[in-house]
Design a protein around this motif. Structure first.
Motif, mmCIF file in Angstrom:
data_model
loop_
_atom_site.group_PDB
_atom_site.id
_atom_site.type_symbol
_atom_site.label_atom_id
_atom_site.label_comp_id
_atom_site.label_asym_id
_atom_site.label_seq_id
_atom_site.Cartn_x
_atom_site.Cartn_y
_atom_site.Cartn_z
ATOM 1 N N GLN A 102 0.809 -1.212 0.000
ATOM 2 C CA GLN A 102 0.000 0.000 0.000
ATOM 3 C C GLN A 102 0.848 1.271 0.000
ATOM 4 O OE1 GLN A 102 -2.197 -0.929 3.605
ATOM 5 N NE2 GLN A 102 -3.989 -1.589 2.426
ATOM 6 N N ARG A 103 1.807 1.358 0.927
ATOM 7 C CA ARG A 103 2.640 2.569 1.057
ATOM 8 C C ARG A 103 4.079 2.176 1.338
ATOM 9 N NH1 ARG A 103 -0.617 5.597 5.690
ATOM 10 N NH2 ARG A 103 -0.819 3.417 6.335
ATOM 11 N N VAL A 104 5.015 2.954 0.822
ATOM 12 C CA VAL A 104 6.440 2.688 1.007
ATOM 13 C C VAL A 104 7.135 3.985 1.375
ATOM 14 C CG1 VAL A 104 8.575 1.825 -0.026
ATOM 15 C CG2 VAL A 104 6.366 0.828 -0.695
ATOM 16 N N GLN A 105 7.883 3.977 2.477
ATOM 17 C CA GLN A 105 8.677 5.134 2.908
ATOM 18 C C GLN A 105 10.042 4.636 3.371
ATOM 19 O OE1 GLN A 105 7.694 8.425 2.624
ATOM 20 N NE2 GLN A 105 5.941 7.535 1.538
ATOM 21 N N THR A 106 11.030 5.523 3.386
ATOM 22 C CA THR A 106 12.398 5.086 3.649
ATOM 23 C C THR A 106 13.136 6.022 4.601
ATOM 24 O OG1 THR A 106 13.335 6.348 1.797
ATOM 25 C CG2 THR A 106 12.525 4.130 1.324
ATOM 26 N N THR A 107 14.196 5.474 5.175
ATOM 27 C CA THR A 107 15.211 6.268 5.874
ATOM 28 C C THR A 107 16.571 5.759 5.425
ATOM 29 O OG1 THR A 107 15.293 4.754 7.775
ATOM 30 C CG2 THR A 107 13.770 6.635 7.919
ATOM 31 N N GLY A 108 17.557 6.644 5.464
ATOM 32 C CA GLY A 108 18.909 6.269 5.058
ATOM 33 C C GLY A 108 19.919 6.794 6.063
ATOM 34 N N THR A 109 20.746 5.922 6.600
ATOM 35 C CA THR A 109 21.737 6.333 7.588
ATOM 36 C C THR A 109 22.832 7.150 6.931
ATOM 37 O OG1 THR A 109 21.323 4.333 8.892
ATOM 38 C CG2 THR A 109 23.378 5.515 9.327
ATOM 39 N N VAL A 110 23.118 8.315 7.505
ATOM 40 C CA VAL A 110 24.180 9.192 7.010
ATOM 41 C C VAL A 110 25.453 8.828 7.764
ATOM 42 C CG1 VAL A 110 24.931 11.567 6.656
ATOM 43 C CG2 VAL A 110 22.478 10.991 6.561
ATOM 44 N N GLY A 128 24.960 7.302 21.146
ATOM 45 C CA GLY A 128 24.344 6.302 20.278
ATOM 46 C C GLY A 128 23.353 6.874 19.290
ATOM 47 N N LEU A 129 23.358 8.190 19.102
ATOM 48 C CA LEU A 129 22.414 8.820 18.174
ATOM 49 C C LEU A 129 22.914 8.692 16.741
ATOM 50 C CD1 LEU A 129 21.611 12.099 20.151
ATOM 51 C CD2 LEU A 129 20.416 9.902 20.208
ATOM 52 N N THR A 130 21.993 8.553 15.817
ATOM 53 C CA THR A 130 22.329 8.481 14.391
ATOM 54 C C THR A 130 21.638 9.594 13.640
ATOM 55 O OG1 THR A 130 20.483 6.968 13.946
ATOM 56 C CG2 THR A 130 22.619 5.971 14.487
ATOM 57 N N VAL A 131 22.188 9.928 12.518
ATOM 58 C CA VAL A 131 21.587 10.919 11.631
ATOM 59 C C VAL A 131 21.059 10.170 10.417
ATOM 60 C CG1 VAL A 131 21.962 12.996 10.268
ATOM 61 C CG2 VAL A 131 23.204 12.672 12.429
ATOM 62 N N GLN A 132 19.777 10.376 10.113
ATOM 63 C CA GLN A 132 19.168 9.648 9.008
ATOM 64 C C GLN A 132 18.406 10.588 8.092
ATOM 65 O OE1 GLN A 132 17.568 5.695 9.499
ATOM 66 N NE2 GLN A 132 17.710 5.866 11.725
ATOM 67 N N ALA A 133 18.560 10.339 6.799
ATOM 68 C CA ALA A 133 17.701 11.012 5.826
ATOM 69 C C ALA A 133 16.345 10.313 5.843
ATOM 70 C CB ALA A 133 18.320 10.927 4.439
ATOM 71 N N GLY A 224 22.599 8.733 -0.864
ATOM 72 C CA GLY A 224 21.255 8.504 -1.408
ATOM 73 C C GLY A 224 20.733 7.096 -1.267
ATOM 74 N N HIS A 225 21.538 6.151 -0.750
ATOM 75 C CA HIS A 225 21.068 4.768 -0.601
ATOM 76 C C HIS A 225 20.234 4.622 0.678
ATOM 77 C CE1 HIS A 225 23.321 2.683 -3.811
ATOM 78 N NE2 HIS A 225 24.191 3.684 -3.643
ATOM 79 N N PRO A 226 19.026 4.076 0.559
ATOM 80 C CA PRO A 226 18.223 3.861 1.783
ATOM 81 C C PRO A 226 18.831 2.729 2.604
ATOM 82 C CG PRO A 226 17.129 2.872 -0.096
ATOM 83 C CD PRO A 226 18.317 3.603 -0.647
ATOM 84 N N SER A 227 18.708 2.835 3.916
ATOM 85 C CA SER A 227 19.167 1.753 4.786
ATOM 86 C C SER A 227 17.995 0.956 5.366
ATOM 87 C CB SER A 227 20.027 2.311 5.922
ATOM 88 O OG SER A 227 19.310 3.279 6.662
ATOM 89 N N THR A 228 16.825 1.575 5.489
ATOM 90 C CA THR A 228 15.622 0.887 5.964
ATOM 91 C C THR A 228 14.428 1.346 5.144
ATOM 92 O OG1 THR A 228 16.499 0.846 8.225
ATOM 93 C CG2 THR A 228 14.170 0.358 7.952
ATOM 94 N N ILE A 229 13.660 0.383 4.681
ATOM 95 C CA ILE A 229 12.448 0.672 3.921
ATOM 96 C C ILE A 229 11.258 0.190 4.742
ATOM 97 C CG2 ILE A 229 11.166 0.266 1.784
ATOM 98 C CD1 ILE A 229 13.867 -0.374 0.455
ATOM 99 N N TYR A 230 10.340 1.103 5.036
ATOM 100 C CA TYR A 230 9.134 0.769 5.793
ATOM 101 C C TYR A 230 7.972 0.690 4.814
ATOM 102 C CZ TYR A 230 11.965 2.318 9.777
ATOM 103 O OH TYR A 230 12.964 2.471 10.703
ATOM 104 N N LEU A 231 7.179 -0.374 4.904
ATOM 105 C CA LEU A 231 6.049 -0.510 3.982
ATOM 106 C C LEU A 231 4.857 -1.100 4.688
ATOM 107 C CD1 LEU A 231 5.791 -3.785 2.488
ATOM 108 C CD2 LEU A 231 8.191 -3.148 2.567
#
Length: 402
Positions: A102-110, A128-133, A224-231
Motif C-alpha cells: 500500500q505505502r512505502v517510505q524510507t530512511t537512510g543512515t548518514v 548512540g544517536l544516528t543521523v538519518q535522511a 542517497g542509498h536507503p538503509s531501511t524501507i518501511y512498507l
C-alpha cells in the motif's frame, strides 16, 4: 437412654455451627489474623498475576490493533566480506510495484555524521544517536506523530532542518521547540523543526535525527542509498509480500537483505510475560503452602488449649462428629477469611498498576474464583488432622487435663 441417644444423634444447626466455628476467631483475633496472612498473600499473588496478565494482554492487543500487524521493514544486511551491504536506490520503487503493497517510505543512515547539542561536546560522546535522511510521508507508515513543532515538508527537506526522535530529544535535553532552536549535526548547525512521539514499531527512528534526503546529500555528503524501507501491506497479503521483498529489493543479492515484521517483537514480549507469570504463580503457590502450615499449626494449638471446652461439650452430649465439624469449619472459615482478603488486595493491586499503564482493568473470573476455592481447600486440608484429633478426645481425657 432413648432421649440421650436421640440428642446425641442430632445434627448441628447452621446457626449453632457458625457461632461455634467463630469462637476461636473472635477470642484470638491477632493469632487468627496472622494465620490467615499467609493464605492472603498467596491468593493476592495469584489474583494479581492473573489479573495483570489479562490486563496487559488486553493492552497489548489494543496496541497491536492500533499499530497494525501489516508493517514490514526491509534493511541492508551483510555482504559476503562481512561489511554492511547497500540497498539499491531503486529498491523503494521496485517494492512499491509488488501487488498488495500500500505505502512505502524510507530512511537512510548518514555515515560519518553525528549530532550534538553544541559543537563543544567531545566527538566521542555520541549517546548512540544516528543521523538519518527521511522521506516526507514517513510518519503515517510507522505510525507515529509529532509531539512538538512540525515534521519535514518539501521546503524544509531542502534546508539544514532536522526533526528529533523521542529518545533523541530526551538525550539532547530538548523538551520543546523554541524559536531558532539549533543542534550541531555533521559539523554545522541544523535548525530543529519538531520532536516526534515514540515510534513503538521503529525504535531506530526514536534515537535518530531526521533530515530531508536533499539536505542530507547537500550538507552531509549522503550517497542517497536507503538503509531501511518501511512498507504497509494489505492485511491479508502480508505473508506473500514478505516472501517477495528480499528478491525485489536487491535482485542480484537477495541474501544481503533483512526482512522483518516489527509487530512480532510485541508478540514475543507477550510470550516473555507469560513465562514470568508462571514464576509468580509458583511463588503464590509457595505462599499458600506456608499459609496452610500456619493454619494447621494454629488449629492444633487451638485443640490443645480448648480441651476443657471439648470435654465439657462431649459430656453434655456432643458427638465426635459435632466436634470434628466444629474445628473443621473453623479452619475453613480461617482459610476463607485469608482468601477473601487476598482477592481484595490482588484486585486492588491490579487496578492500581493497570491504571498507571493506561490499561483496562480485567480480573478474570478464574482468578478470584480459583483464589477463593484454593483458600477453602487449604483451610479444609489444614484443619482436617486437628479436627480428627479433637474428635478423638474422650470426655474423661479432656476434662482430666484441665
Amino acid at each position: 437412654m432413648t432421649a440421650i441417644a436421640t440428642v446425641g444423634r442430632r445434627r448441628l444447626q447452621l446457626s449453632d455451627l457458625i457461632r461455634l466455628s467463630t469462637v476461636g476467631l473472635r477470642t484470638r483475633k491477632l493469632r487468627a489474623g496472622l494465620s490467615a496472612l499467609g493464605i492472603a498473600i498467596g491468593v493476592a499473588a495469584i489474583v494479581a498475576v492473573l489479573g495483570l496478565s489479562a490486563s496487559s494482554q488486553a493492552g497489548l492487543l489494543n496496541e497491536i490493533s492500533r499499530l497494525g500487524t501489516n508493517l514490514l521493514t526491509v534493511s541492508n544486511g551483510q555482504s559476503l566480506t562481512g561489511g554492511t551491504a547497500e540497498l539499491p536506490t531503486t529498491a523503494p520503487a521496485m517494492i512499491g510495484r509488488i501487488s498488495g503493497v500500500q505505502r512505502v517510505q524510507t530512511t537512510g543512515t548518514v555515515n560519518g555524521a553525528n549530532a550534538f547539542r553544541t559543537p563543544y561536546i567531545p566527538s566521542v560522546e555520541t549517546n548512540g544517536l544516528t543521523v538519518q535522511a527521511a522521506s516526507l510521508n514517513l510518519l503515517p507508515v510507522l505510525p507515529t506523530t509529532v509531539a512538538q513543532g512540525h515534521y519535514l515538508n518539501a521546503a524544509t527537506a531542502q534546508e539544514p532542518v532536522a526533526v528529533l526522535g523521542a529518545a533523541t530529544a530526551q538525550l539532547l535535553g530538548i523538551d520543546r521547540i523554541y524559536p531558532d532552536e539549533r543542534i550541531w549535526v555533521g559539523g554545522q548547525w541544523f535548525y530543529v523543526a519538531g520532536i516526534l512521539k515514540p515510534a513503538v514499531l521503529a525504535s531506530a527512528v526514536d534515537s535518530s535525527v531526521l533530515v530531508g534526503y536533499p539536505a542530507a546529500e547537500k550538507y552531509l555528503g549522503f550517497d542517497g542509498h536507503p538503509s531501511t524501507i518501511y512498507l504497509r501491506a494489505e492485511t491479508d497479503r502480508v505473508n506473500p509480500v514478505d516472501n517477495l521483498l528480499a528478491a525485489t529489493a536487491n535482485p542480484e543479492n537477495p541474501s544481503q537483505v533483512n526482512v522483518s515484521q516489527p509487530s512480532d517483537a510485541l508478540v514475543a514480549q507477550a510470550d516473555a510475560k507469560r513465562a514470568l507469570n508462571g514464576l509468580f504463580l509458583g511463588l503464590g503457590a509457595v505462599a499458600l503452602v506456608v499459609g496452610a502450615v500456619g493454619v494447621a499449626n494454629i488449629m492444633i494449638i487451638s485443640v490443645l488449649e480448648r480441651r476443657s471446652e471439648i470435654g465439657l461439650r462431649r459430656a453434655l452430649g456432643a458427638t465426635k462428629g459435632h466436634i470434628r465439624t466444629q474445628f473443621l469449619s473453623e479452619a475453613v472459615l480461617l482459610g476463607l477469611l485469608g482468601g477473601t482478603v487476598g482477592v481484595a488486595v490482588g484486585a486492588a493491586s491490579t487496578a492500581v498498576y493497570a491504571h498507571t499503564k493506561h490499561w483496562a482493568t480485567i480480573i478474570p473470573t478464574e482468578a478470584w474464583a480459583s483464589g477463593i476455592a484454593a483458600s477453602l481447600i487449604i483451610g479444609a486440608v489444614a484443619g482436617l488432622i486437628p479436627a480428627l484429633r479433637a474428635a478423638r478426645l474422650s470426655p474423661t481425657q479432656a476434662l482430666w487435663s484441665v
